[in-house]
Each structure stands twice: as structure tokens, then as C-alpha cells.
Design a protein around this motif. Sequence first.
Motif, PDB file in Angstrom:
ATOM      1  N   THR A   1       0.728  -1.223   0.032  1.00  0.00           N
ATOM      2  CA  THR A   1      -0.075  -0.118  -0.126  1.00  0.00           C
ATOM      3  C   THR A   1       0.833   1.395  -0.199  1.00  0.00           C
ATOM      4  N   ALA A   2       1.843   1.437   0.701  1.00  0.00           N
ATOM      5  CA  ALA A   2       2.781   2.428   0.827  1.00  0.00           C
ATOM      6  C   ALA A   2       3.479   2.737  -0.531  1.00  0.00           C
TER       7      ALA A   2
ATOM      8  N   LEU B   1      11.907   8.421  -7.353  1.00  0.00           N
ATOM      9  CA  LEU B   1      11.014   7.309  -7.099  1.00  0.00           C
ATOM     10  C   LEU B   1      11.718   6.130  -6.765  1.00  0.00           C
ATOM     11  N   VAL B   2      12.747   5.674  -7.421  1.00  0.00           N
ATOM     12  CA  VAL B   2      13.563   4.500  -6.998  1.00  0.00           C
ATOM     13  C   VAL B   2      14.003   4.518  -5.680  1.00  0.00           C
ATOM     14  N   ALA B   3      14.573   5.784  -5.027  1.00  0.00           N
ATOM     15  CA  ALA B   3      15.299   6.024  -3.712  1.00  0.00           C
ATOM     16  C   ALA B   3      14.218   5.956  -2.689  1.00  0.00           C
ATOM     17  N   VAL B   4      12.839   6.412  -3.068  1.00  0.00           N
ATOM     18  CA  VAL B   4      12.053   6.423  -2.164  1.00  0.00           C
ATOM     19  C   VAL B   4      11.463   4.936  -1.984  1.00  0.00           C
TER      20      VAL B   4
ATOM     21  N   GLY C   1      13.087   2.398  -2.363  1.00  0.00           N
ATOM     22  CA  GLY C   1      14.231   1.666  -1.794  1.00  0.00           C
ATOM     23  C   GLY C   1      14.328   1.797  -0.448  1.00  0.00           C
ATOM     24  N   THR C   2      13.951   2.950  -0.026  1.00  0.00           N
ATOM     25  CA  THR C   2      13.754   3.434   1.546  1.00  0.00           C
ATOM     26  C   THR C   2      12.507   2.738   2.295  1.00  0.00           C
ATOM     27  N   LEU C   3      11.621   2.718   1.631  1.00  0.00           N
ATOM     28  CA  LEU C   3      10.406   2.177   2.193  1.00  0.00           C
ATOM     29  C   LEU C   3      10.695   0.576   2.515  1.00  0.00           C
TER      30      LEU C   3
ATOM     31  N   SER D   1      14.783 -11.849  -1.630  1.00  0.00           N
ATOM     32  CA  SER D   1      15.188 -11.419  -2.963  1.00  0.00           C
ATOM     33  C   SER D   1      15.887 -10.338  -3.251  1.00  0.00           C
ATOM     34  N   ASN D   2      15.850  -9.449  -2.176  1.00  0.00           N
ATOM     35  CA  ASN D   2      16.842  -8.351  -2.112  1.00  0.00           C
ATOM     36  C   ASN D   2      18.179  -8.600  -2.268  1.00  0.00           C
ATOM     37  N   PHE D   3      18.624  -9.903  -1.897  1.00  0.00           N
ATOM     38  CA  PHE D   3      20.021 -10.191  -1.757  1.00  0.00           C
ATOM     39  C   PHE D   3      20.509 -10.565  -3.292  1.00  0.00           C
TER      40      PHE D   3
END
Length: 105
Positions: A7-8, A35-38, A40-42, A102-104
Motif C-alpha cells: 500500500t505504501a 522514485l527508486v530512492a523512495v 528503496g527507503t520504504l 530476493s533483495n540479496f
Amino acid sequence: KLIMVLTATILVAIAHVVTVFVRHQGRFRERRSTLVAVVGTLGLIFYTSVTVVMLQPFDCQLHPNGRWTVSAYADIVCWSQETGEHTAMCILAIVGLAIPVSNFA
């Protein structure tokens, strides 16, 4: 908690689209890094909580009666052949762990 992450992310994407149209005349290619940075932070913010929830079925504790139950759900007996609830929880947890792991990759 996983629904909160999705949702976020969707809300951030909508806000980004509106902002790029209004303030930057629709130049998405120039604003993509924002957008990619935000997003990624979320992902980092929710990473720990999602991982902890997914690992809960594997956290069993011994009771005085000799039975092992899931710490977060005392009515679920660990590795019980009678109900299979714990096995189902573990399978879902392994599938759910594919998201943070999957982030790794």
C-alpha cells in the motif's frame, strides 16, 4: 504487514506521478531516480518487520508438559502430525521469505 508495504509503495508511486505531472511537466525519465530512492527507503523500513513476522513459525518454545508450541501462537503445536497447522505456517513463511531474501539476489 506485507499489505502495508504494498500500500505504501502504491501511494508513493501515485504521489510521484502527480508530482511529476504538476511540477515537472511530465518528465518521468529525469525524475525516475527519485522514485527508486523512495521505494528503496520504504523497502528498508519494512524489511526487518516483514522478516521477523515471516520467521515467527520457526520460533518454538518448550512447555512444562513437554510440548513445543509457536511462541507467538501458543495454541499451535510445532511439527504436529495431528493438525498440520504448523507445517502450513512454515511453508507459507518460506514462500513469504522469498520477498525479503530476493533483495540479496
